[in-house]
Design an enzyme around this catalytic site. Structure first.
Site, mmCIF file in Angstrom:
data_model
loop_
_atom_site.group_PDB
_atom_site.id
_atom_site.type_symbol
_atom_site.label_atom_id
_atom_site.label_comp_id
_atom_site.label_asym_id
_atom_site.label_seq_id
_atom_site.Cartn_x
_atom_site.Cartn_y
_atom_site.Cartn_z
ATOM 1 N N LYS A 66 -3.889 24.488 -27.608
ATOM 2 C CA LYS A 66 -4.998 24.450 -28.567
ATOM 3 C C LYS A 66 -4.477 23.874 -29.870
ATOM 4 O O LYS A 66 -3.281 23.979 -30.166
ATOM 5 C CB LYS A 66 -5.533 25.870 -28.830
ATOM 6 C CG LYS A 66 -6.975 25.889 -29.280
ATOM 7 C CD LYS A 66 -7.928 25.705 -28.098
ATOM 8 C CE LYS A 66 -9.359 25.671 -28.510
ATOM 9 N NZ LYS A 66 -10.257 25.693 -27.340
ATOM 10 N N ASN A 94 -23.194 22.604 -29.156
ATOM 11 C CA ASN A 94 -22.971 21.827 -27.930
ATOM 12 C C ASN A 94 -23.041 22.701 -26.683
ATOM 13 O O ASN A 94 -23.815 22.427 -25.760
ATOM 14 C CB ASN A 94 -21.621 21.105 -28.016
ATOM 15 C CG ASN A 94 -21.385 20.249 -26.773
ATOM 16 O OD1 ASN A 94 -22.332 19.708 -26.201
ATOM 17 N ND2 ASN A 94 -20.158 20.150 -26.337
ATOM 18 N N LYS A 134 -7.554 30.404 -18.441
ATOM 19 C CA LYS A 134 -8.730 29.669 -17.920
ATOM 20 C C LYS A 134 -8.314 28.582 -16.923
ATOM 21 O O LYS A 134 -8.886 28.468 -15.852
ATOM 22 C CB LYS A 134 -9.467 29.044 -19.106
ATOM 23 C CG LYS A 134 -10.831 28.509 -18.778
ATOM 24 C CD LYS A 134 -11.459 27.823 -19.989
ATOM 25 C CE LYS A 134 -11.546 28.723 -21.202
ATOM 26 N NZ LYS A 134 -12.119 28.036 -22.368
ATOM 27 N N LYS A 141 -3.390 22.000 -21.993
ATOM 28 C CA LYS A 141 -4.737 21.415 -22.133
ATOM 29 C C LYS A 141 -5.535 22.313 -23.049
ATOM 30 O O LYS A 141 -5.545 23.537 -22.870
ATOM 31 C CB LYS A 141 -5.401 21.372 -20.740
ATOM 32 C CG LYS A 141 -6.729 20.676 -20.726
ATOM 33 C CD LYS A 141 -6.582 19.177 -20.514
ATOM 34 C CE LYS A 141 -7.853 18.402 -20.763
ATOM 35 N NZ LYS A 141 -8.140 18.161 -22.202
HETATM 36 P P1 NAD Z 1 -20.707 23.805 -31.995
HETATM 37 O O1 NAD Z 1 -20.163 23.736 -33.354
HETATM 38 O O2 NAD Z 1 -21.353 22.605 -31.384
HETATM 39 O O3 NAD Z 1 -21.795 24.994 -31.890
HETATM 40 C C1 NAD Z 1 -21.626 26.252 -32.443
HETATM 41 C C2 NAD Z 1 -22.998 26.732 -32.887
HETATM 42 O O4 NAD Z 1 -22.922 28.097 -33.297
HETATM 43 C C3 NAD Z 1 -23.582 25.946 -34.050
HETATM 44 O O5 NAD Z 1 -24.928 25.627 -33.772
HETATM 45 C C4 NAD Z 1 -23.506 26.940 -35.217
HETATM 46 O O6 NAD Z 1 -24.541 26.730 -36.170
HETATM 47 C C5 NAD Z 1 -23.695 28.231 -34.459
HETATM 48 N N1 NAD Z 1 -23.281 29.439 -35.210
HETATM 49 C C6 NAD Z 1 -22.190 29.620 -35.983
HETATM 50 N N2 NAD Z 1 -22.202 30.873 -36.508
HETATM 51 C C7 NAD Z 1 -23.319 31.476 -36.026
HETATM 52 C C8 NAD Z 1 -23.894 32.762 -36.193
HETATM 53 N N3 NAD Z 1 -23.305 33.686 -36.961
HETATM 54 N N4 NAD Z 1 -25.040 33.048 -35.543
HETATM 55 C C9 NAD Z 1 -25.646 32.125 -34.763
HETATM 56 N N5 NAD Z 1 -25.145 30.900 -34.571
HETATM 57 C C10 NAD Z 1 -24.003 30.574 -35.198
HETATM 58 O O7 NAD Z 1 -19.519 24.340 -31.093
HETATM 59 P P2 NAD Z 1 -19.434 24.358 -29.498
HETATM 60 O O8 NAD Z 1 -18.608 23.203 -29.055
HETATM 61 O O9 NAD Z 1 -20.761 24.568 -28.901
HETATM 62 O O10 NAD Z 1 -18.536 25.660 -29.315
HETATM 63 C C11 NAD Z 1 -19.087 26.961 -29.414
HETATM 64 C C12 NAD Z 1 -18.139 27.946 -28.769
HETATM 65 O O11 NAD Z 1 -17.956 27.575 -27.400
HETATM 66 C C13 NAD Z 1 -16.741 27.988 -29.388
HETATM 67 O O12 NAD Z 1 -16.239 29.303 -29.285
HETATM 68 C C14 NAD Z 1 -15.947 27.063 -28.484
HETATM 69 O O13 NAD Z 1 -14.571 27.355 -28.523
HETATM 70 C C15 NAD Z 1 -16.576 27.413 -27.152
HETATM 71 N N6 NAD Z 1 -16.383 26.380 -26.140
HETATM 72 C C16 NAD Z 1 -16.958 25.143 -26.289
HETATM 73 C C17 NAD Z 1 -16.751 24.189 -25.314
HETATM 74 C C18 NAD Z 1 -17.395 22.839 -25.395
HETATM 75 O O14 NAD Z 1 -17.218 22.041 -24.465
HETATM 76 N N7 NAD Z 1 -18.159 22.547 -26.421
HETATM 77 C C19 NAD Z 1 -15.924 24.473 -24.195
HETATM 78 C C20 NAD Z 1 -15.367 25.741 -24.084
HETATM 79 C C21 NAD Z 1 -15.596 26.691 -25.068
#
Ligand code: NAD
Length: 425
Positions: free
Chosen positions: A101, A216, A89, A65
């Site tokens: 992944k 997100n 996790k 997953k």
């Molecule tokens: P996303 O693309 O929606 O959001 C990422 C945000 O980080 C964006 O707003 C981007 O502009 C910002 N960003 C990038 N570089 C930056 C910097 N140098 N300084 C400040 N902001 C910066 O992605 P997401 O889905 O929110 O995922 C973010 C992290 O969370 C990733 O590592 C992802 O693997 C992890 N994650 C997300 C989920 C999920 O359900 N969305 C679940 C588990 C883990």
């Protein structure tokens, strides 16, 4: 042993918990790494073949997953690393899954909406034989959202010639997605924070938070934390940061940031939090060194490194992103008496609600938002309690406690099928 995971950490877990040699061997490399060419027909008629991957790291506890990422930095090593973390996790959360992944090396912001759709469908065509509801279940990750998952499940079902809602999670609700999935990572992180604060006997009203990465995961966390009474005083994205000592209204910031995207039906939106006039702007790097109670890292990996860890003042660092603190920086924070609550716990709300979506897809059932919310709260709070209890009982950092619980679960499953000790008698 994977060289990307702090080797000292895994070594300590293996030794202190007397983990069987079979488990150490099983976790020393990925079960399967699929490297594919992903053809993309551009709007101008030209054809590009992009590099893509799907990694199943370990499937002892169930089908793999893990999300799919569209980003220019995606490569085989990073995808393997993320798949390993998904293995830990899922085991920590006691989900019947292994870790996987996937990703495509591409800058999706340079693609038109139709090119992104063709890319999503082409990726599924390329990896079709190695994914599926009982084999490996993809979900959204960086730069892939519910709409992209909708295209992917449609392609999967087209090839299978039957509806397969459980093949992909994180879909739009009307296409078989689950209530609560969009906000689940932020919501899960808030449950973990609440449990931690309860133990510190600190009220949300007395707690300030800065959030790096208002996407997100980070934006939903910020909005829910604000609703719960915490004071979110700064947020950043790749375009910059905003700051207000008395607290921001993350809901208004999110609506503003997404207005253009919603207006134009865009898949990606380049507008930044710092385009708003209501708050002071800040250099985005400076957000990391604000004097706050909680620093929530929700952007990408390696945000806090040896170079900037000295500036981090927050006594508590929450890892919403995967791997935002490097191993060396983690050790420095620990030496300074700062607590890091690890990604494998903090951001597990996403995969947990994906699991609920998968169950609904397999059974045809539909759960209400309340039902999903109650289940998520119970599971996140339970996992947080397990990790915090182990931290206290053994006087170890949260990451070591989390890895210990996860690796023990995998080791027990391996031993129950017969391990070296059993066969040697
Ligand atoms: P996303 O693309 O929606 O959001 C990422 C945000 O980080 C964006 O707003 C981007 O502009 C910002 N960003 C990038 N570089 C930056 C910097 N140098 N300084 C400040 N902001 C910066 O992605 P997401 O889905 O929110 O995922 C973010 C992290 O969370 C990733 O590592 C992802 O693997 C992890 N994650 C997300 C989920 C999920 O359900 N969305 C679940 C588990 C883990």
């Amino acid at each position: 042993m994977p060289d990307f995971t702090p080797p000292a950490l895994l070594d300590r877990v293996y030794q202190t918990l007397d983990i069987n040699a079979d488990t150490q061997a099983a976790l020393s490399r990925a079960t399967q790494t699929l490297s594919v060419g992903v053809p993309l027909r551009r709007d101008d008629g030209s054809l590009e073949v992009l590099s893509g991957w799907r990694v199943q790291y370990d499937t002892t506890l169930g089908p793999a997953k893990g999300g799919i990422r569209f980003h220019p930095d995606v490569n085989a090593e990073e995808t393997t690393e993320l798949a390993f973390w998904m293995t830990i996790k899922c085991a920590l959360m006691d989900l019947p899954y292994g870790g996987g992944k996937g990703g495509v090396k591409v800058d999706p912001k340079k693609l038109s909406p139709m090119e992104v759709e063709r890319l999503a469908r082409s990726y599924v065509r390329a990896v079709y034989d190695s994914v599926g509801p009982n084999r490996d279940i993809p979900a959204p990750d960086v730069n892939t959202d519910a709409r992209v998952m909708g295209w992917m499940v449609d392609k999967y079902s087209n090839i299978a010639r039957r509806r397969e809602p459980a093949a992909i999670t994180g879909k739009p609700i009307c296409l078989g997605g689950s209530e609560g999935r969009t906000a689940s990572t932020g919501q899960g992180a808030l449950h973990v924070l609440n449990e931690w604060m309860k133990r510190q006997e600190k009220a949300p009203e007395d707690t300030t938070i800065a959030v790096q990465g208002f996407g997100n995961a980070g934006a939903h966390f910020a909005m829910l934390a604000h609703q719960a009474g915490y004071k979110v005083i700064a947020v950043s994205d790749s375009g910059g940061a905003i700051h207000a000592e008395d607290g921001l209204d993350p809901q208004a910031v999110w609506q503003h940031k997404n207005a253009e995207k919603e207006l134009k039906g865009m898949v990606y939106c380049d507008s930044s939090v710092c385009e708003q006039d209501d708050y002071d702007t800040l250099d985005k790097g400076k957000l990391l060194s604000l004097d706050v109670d909680v620093l929530a890292l929700a952007a990408l990996q390696n945000a806090v490194t040896d170079d900037n860890v000295g500036g981090v003042q927050a006594p508590l660092v929450l890892e919403l992103a995967n791997g935002p603190v490097t191993a060396d920086a983690d050790a420095t924070l620990q030496d300074n008496g700062q607590t890091v609550l690890p990604d494998v716990l903090v951001n597990a709300g996403g995969v947990t609600v994906s699991y609920y979506e998968w169950i609904q897809g397999r059974t045809g059932d539909r759960w209400s938002a309340d039902e999903v919310g109650d289940r998520l709260k119970r599971r996140m709070t339970g996992a947080a309690k397990d990790v915090f209890d182990r931290m206290e009982e053994r006087d170890i950092p949260a990451r070591e406690a989390a890895y210990g619980i996860a690796v023990e679960r995998i080791a027990n499953a391996i031993a129950s099928r017969g391990d070296e000790a059993y066969y040697r008698g």
